[in-house]
Design a protein around this motif. Structure first.
Motif, mmCIF file in Angstrom:
data_model
loop_
_atom_site.group_PDB
_atom_site.id
_atom_site.type_symbol
_atom_site.label_atom_id
_atom_site.label_comp_id
_atom_site.label_asym_id
_atom_site.label_seq_id
_atom_site.Cartn_x
_atom_site.Cartn_y
_atom_site.Cartn_z
ATOM 1 N N ALA A 42 0.850 -1.194 0.000
ATOM 2 C CA ALA A 42 0.000 0.000 0.000
ATOM 3 C C ALA A 42 0.882 1.238 0.000
ATOM 4 C CB ALA A 42 -0.899 -0.006 1.231
ATOM 5 N N VAL A 43 0.361 2.317 -0.611
ATOM 6 C CA VAL A 43 1.044 3.615 -0.633
ATOM 7 C C VAL A 43 0.190 4.592 0.174
ATOM 8 C CG1 VAL A 43 1.964 5.464 -2.080
ATOM 9 C CG2 VAL A 43 1.896 3.111 -2.955
ATOM 10 N N VAL A 44 0.724 5.022 1.316
ATOM 11 C CA VAL A 44 -0.033 5.925 2.194
ATOM 12 C C VAL A 44 0.596 7.312 2.122
ATOM 13 C CG1 VAL A 44 -0.747 6.388 4.582
ATOM 14 C CG2 VAL A 44 -0.727 4.035 3.716
ATOM 15 N N LEU A 45 -0.242 8.325 1.922
ATOM 16 C CA LEU A 45 0.215 9.714 1.790
ATOM 17 C C LEU A 45 -0.164 10.485 3.052
ATOM 18 C CD1 LEU A 45 1.152 12.270 0.174
ATOM 19 C CD2 LEU A 45 -1.138 12.338 -0.819
ATOM 20 N N SER A 46 0.810 11.224 3.604
ATOM 21 C CA SER A 46 0.602 11.901 4.897
ATOM 22 C C SER A 46 0.182 13.358 4.746
ATOM 23 C CB SER A 46 1.890 11.841 5.710
ATOM 24 O OG SER A 46 2.803 12.808 5.222
ATOM 25 N N GLY A 47 -0.987 13.622 4.181
ATOM 26 C CA GLY A 47 -1.492 15.000 4.173
ATOM 27 C C GLY A 47 -1.707 15.559 2.784
ATOM 28 N N ASP B 172 4.057 23.875 4.162
ATOM 29 C CA ASP B 172 3.826 22.740 5.071
ATOM 30 C C ASP B 172 5.097 22.323 5.795
ATOM 31 O OD1 ASP B 172 4.914 21.969 2.581
ATOM 32 O OD2 ASP B 172 4.338 19.900 2.938
ATOM 33 N N CYS B 173 6.154 23.132 5.719
ATOM 34 C CA CYS B 173 7.462 22.828 6.313
ATOM 35 C C CYS B 173 7.330 22.325 7.769
ATOM 36 C CB CYS B 173 8.312 24.112 6.251
ATOM 37 S SG CYS B 173 9.972 23.931 6.912
ATOM 38 N N ALA B 174 7.666 21.064 8.005
ATOM 39 C CA ALA B 174 7.544 20.472 9.347
ATOM 40 C C ALA B 174 8.321 19.168 9.408
ATOM 41 C CB ALA B 174 6.081 20.208 9.669
ATOM 42 N N PRO B 175 8.818 18.805 10.606
ATOM 43 C CA PRO B 175 9.589 17.562 10.722
ATOM 44 C C PRO B 175 8.706 16.313 10.653
ATOM 45 C CG PRO B 175 9.489 18.702 12.851
ATOM 46 C CD PRO B 175 8.792 19.576 11.860
ATOM 47 N N LEU B 176 9.219 15.285 9.979
ATOM 48 C CA LEU B 176 8.447 14.051 9.767
ATOM 49 C C LEU B 176 8.882 12.902 10.678
ATOM 50 C CD1 LEU B 176 8.325 14.169 5.855
ATOM 51 C CD2 LEU B 176 6.341 14.303 7.392
ATOM 52 N N GLN C 143 -2.224 4.124 8.640
ATOM 53 C CA GLN C 143 -2.993 5.356 8.489
ATOM 54 C C GLN C 143 -3.370 5.949 9.841
ATOM 55 O OE1 GLN C 143 -5.591 3.959 4.898
ATOM 56 N NE2 GLN C 143 -6.528 5.803 5.748
ATOM 57 N N SER C 144 -3.806 5.095 10.768
ATOM 58 C CA SER C 144 -4.253 5.684 12.035
ATOM 59 C C SER C 144 -3.054 6.163 12.867
ATOM 60 C CB SER C 144 -5.181 4.747 12.807
ATOM 61 O OG SER C 144 -4.500 3.577 13.114
ATOM 62 N N ARG D 71 -2.327 10.502 13.732
ATOM 63 C CA ARG D 71 -2.068 11.109 15.050
ATOM 64 C C ARG D 71 -0.735 11.851 15.097
ATOM 65 N NH1 ARG D 71 -4.137 6.120 17.071
ATOM 66 N NH2 ARG D 71 -2.076 5.373 17.618
ATOM 67 N N THR D 72 0.175 11.563 14.169
ATOM 68 C CA THR D 72 1.549 12.054 14.340
ATOM 69 C C THR D 72 2.105 12.850 13.162
ATOM 70 O OG1 THR D 72 2.280 9.909 13.490
ATOM 71 C CG2 THR D 72 2.227 10.173 15.889
ATOM 72 N N ALA D 73 1.556 12.705 11.972
ATOM 73 C CA ALA D 73 2.098 13.409 10.800
ATOM 74 C C ALA D 73 1.652 14.862 10.836
ATOM 75 C CB ALA D 73 1.657 12.713 9.519
ATOM 76 N N PRO D 74 2.462 15.754 10.257
ATOM 77 C CA PRO D 74 2.243 17.189 10.457
ATOM 78 C C PRO D 74 0.956 17.817 9.925
ATOM 79 C CG PRO D 74 4.393 16.785 9.407
ATOM 80 C CD PRO D 74 3.756 15.474 9.636
ATOM 81 N N GLY D 75 0.219 17.250 8.986
ATOM 82 C CA GLY D 75 -1.000 17.986 8.617
ATOM 83 C C GLY D 75 -1.793 17.370 7.511
ATOM 84 N N GLY D 76 -3.078 17.593 7.516
ATOM 85 C CA GLY D 76 -3.964 17.147 6.444
ATOM 86 C C GLY D 76 -4.343 15.690 6.592
ATOM 87 N N PRO D 77 -5.266 15.235 5.757
ATOM 88 C CA PRO D 77 -5.756 13.863 5.856
ATOM 89 C C PRO D 77 -4.679 12.847 5.470
ATOM 90 C CG PRO D 77 -6.587 14.923 3.864
ATOM 91 C CD PRO D 77 -5.871 15.982 4.636
ATOM 92 N N VAL D 78 -4.632 11.728 6.200
ATOM 93 C CA VAL D 78 -3.715 10.636 5.856
ATOM 94 C C VAL D 78 -4.534 9.581 5.128
ATOM 95 C CG1 VAL D 78 -2.235 8.827 6.768
ATOM 96 C CG2 VAL D 78 -2.223 11.111 7.811
ATOM 97 N N VAL D 79 -4.127 9.250 3.908
ATOM 98 C CA VAL D 79 -4.957 8.395 3.061
ATOM 99 C C VAL D 79 -4.103 7.359 2.338
ATOM 100 C CG1 VAL D 79 -6.621 8.372 1.156
ATOM 101 C CG2 VAL D 79 -6.512 10.355 2.668
#
Lengths: 337, 337
Positions: B167-172, B197-201, B287-288, B292-300
């Protein structure tokens, strides 16, 4: 004096570079590794492994000069900073800032030279980055290299280990790199062309460590030259250093060029020379190890560490006159590395 | 086509950057770490310790933009490259190229921002270098950072571990950094300003690893954006990747700005977004954790890895039409990082 703008002298390795470190970078980034004020950071990774980590950006002008080019310099400079931490140089990163319009052939030549220098120093370039800026926002190519080395011996090599009574051994003649660049840049023709001393120092350091020399401090003599290196160590170590001027080797072409241009060879940059500090009783042994392994010129014990005054470097001339060496306050040679 | 000169597109992260790596840097510097074609090198130091090592030079223009500045970017970009190797970011170097005439206040502001970003990412800036170039040979300030991180988990994270079925999950949401820079640079005013969106991953990566996700590959979506990241992974892994376009989040302001300027958000740079590859059976759990931890937007979960054709990334549109994503051949957005 506070400056409202960056001047070329802020990059010269003298007083203004020091101010920038003490007033801008130091307070913002404060941590023990930075406080050591050495050529690189010593890092404790898990399992008792110690690494050295260092960085240098190279903006030398011209890109090609007798004895080297920006590529050789970018690899050798960082390799030498690692060696000065007593670390075996191992891996480099390479970050390029290319100016739009740079001939591809120039880049290829620089990259080949980096590869050759890496092979000569037994390091690998393992990660990199390339940025391109518009015409007039760069100058052909700037190269940053960062380096990682392994520290195998148990002690700490750095200004904090320097003790009164230590001998100061110099590995070769001084002033070649800076004068090679300047002669090339200014189109000066001397009878014998001056060739940069650019060369890796790790084999010499390895010989000292393997030979059982209790190395207290090592410093390569880059921006600001021998004088600045000694002043920085004397300040960090809170000791005095007394140097015998006549023992410092300067070749005739370098001496002539310096006289012609009104420069003091003690402040001219080198790229393959260092000073080593060790207990005086080991100075002879250190000299003979370095004479077999250091890249060039006579290896000589040029002076001693004294109790003080702290931070003061005294030069005794051939005539017995003593003078105190000062940090450069302006810019002697911009863009020599 | 061979180019005789460096063009801006050689720094754009697209086809010409790849050519430069394959034709100039790769053959000269060849070694296993470079061959892995990942964001950083993985290095084996003694005692079984594994490190990640990476470098990035930042030449972003303008220096300050909504959501960040060159200082924040220089720290966060390198921290994220380490995180993409599955490494806990630990130490950074900082190499400055300052242009003569840079206001001291600007440098101080950038340095404070680096210190803040380093604190936020829990890394130390342990070694540095400053060079100054003449007016018209730089552009205010360029910053190189190199970084070292520790790899604590046993597996290797990188394109070589990607498998068909992953699976390919995108963080935001995507496209914010590039459009924030472009809007600022061009003086475009949108109803809602676009913020980088500059933020540590690393916190997101740490959560995946601690949560038992078998992470095969991670890639942040910088120069060249989501499309280029996926193409590079598909090529290195010799797999195909199929993406469902409707699942990729793009905010209205970014979508509007891209339409206005004729840009494709899939190719626009991000500085706090990544894709993660893992066995499909773990996609929901990943995804879940990321939500809870990625810097922003929907994780899909935006798609799947397929058997082939190798290197091909297919995008299925909302209407069910499929198209193959190409590498950028020219320069979309110069100097966005």
């Amino acid at each position: 004096m506070a400056h409202a703008e960056i001047t070329l002298a802020h990059g010269g390795g003298g007083r203004l570079t020091q101010q920038l470190i003490e007033r801008v970078f130091g307070p913002a980034f404060r941590n023990p590794a930075l406080d050591a004020r050495h050529d690189g950071a010593v890092l404790n990774v898990p399992a008792g492994v110690r690494l050295a980590f260092t960085t240098d950006t190279h903006v030398v002008k011209p890109l090609f000069f007798p004895g080297g080019d920006i590529g050789a310099l970018a690899v050798t400079g960082t390799v030498n900073d690692l060696a000065m931490c007593g670390a075996r140089p191992r891996w480099l990163s390479a970050g390029f800032v290319l100016e739009e319009g740079l001939p591809m052939e120039t880049l290829e030549r620089v990259v080949r030279s980096m590869a050759d220098a890496a092979r000569a120093a037994n390091v690998e370039i393992v990660t990199g980055d390339t940025k391109v800026v518009e015409r007039g926002k760069g100058d052909g190519v700037y190269i940053n290299t960062a380096g990682i080395g392994w520290i195998e011996q148990p002690g700490t090599i750095g200004p904090a280990a320097v003790r009164p009574g230590d001998a100061v051994v110099l590995s070769g003649d001084i002033g070649r790199h800076g004068m090679a660049i300047l002669a090339q840049r200014e189109g000066l023709a001397f009878e014998s062309p001056i060739v940069s001393d650019c060369a890796p120092l790790w084999p010499a350091v390895e010989a000292l460590l393997a030979g059982g020399i209790e190395v207290h401090c090592l410093r390569d003599l880059t921006r600001g030259g021998l004088a600045t290196a000694l002043i920085e160590i004397a300040e960090s170590a809170r000791c005095g250093i007394a140097i015998d001027e006549a023992k410092v080797a300067v070749t005739e072409p370098v001496r002539g060029a310096c006289e012609l241009l009104g420069l003091d060879s003690f402040y001219v940059a080198n790229e393959g020379r260092c000073v080593a500090f060790m207990p005086a009783v080991q100075a002879d042994a250190a000299q003979s190890l370095l004479a077999r392994t250091a890249p060039g010129g006579p290896v000589v014990s040029i002076g001693r560490v004294s109790g003080g005054p702290a931070g003061q470097v005294t030069l005794r001339s051939v005539l017995g006159v003593e003078r105190v060496l000062d940090r450069l306050s302006g810019e002697q040679l911009p863009r020599i590395c």
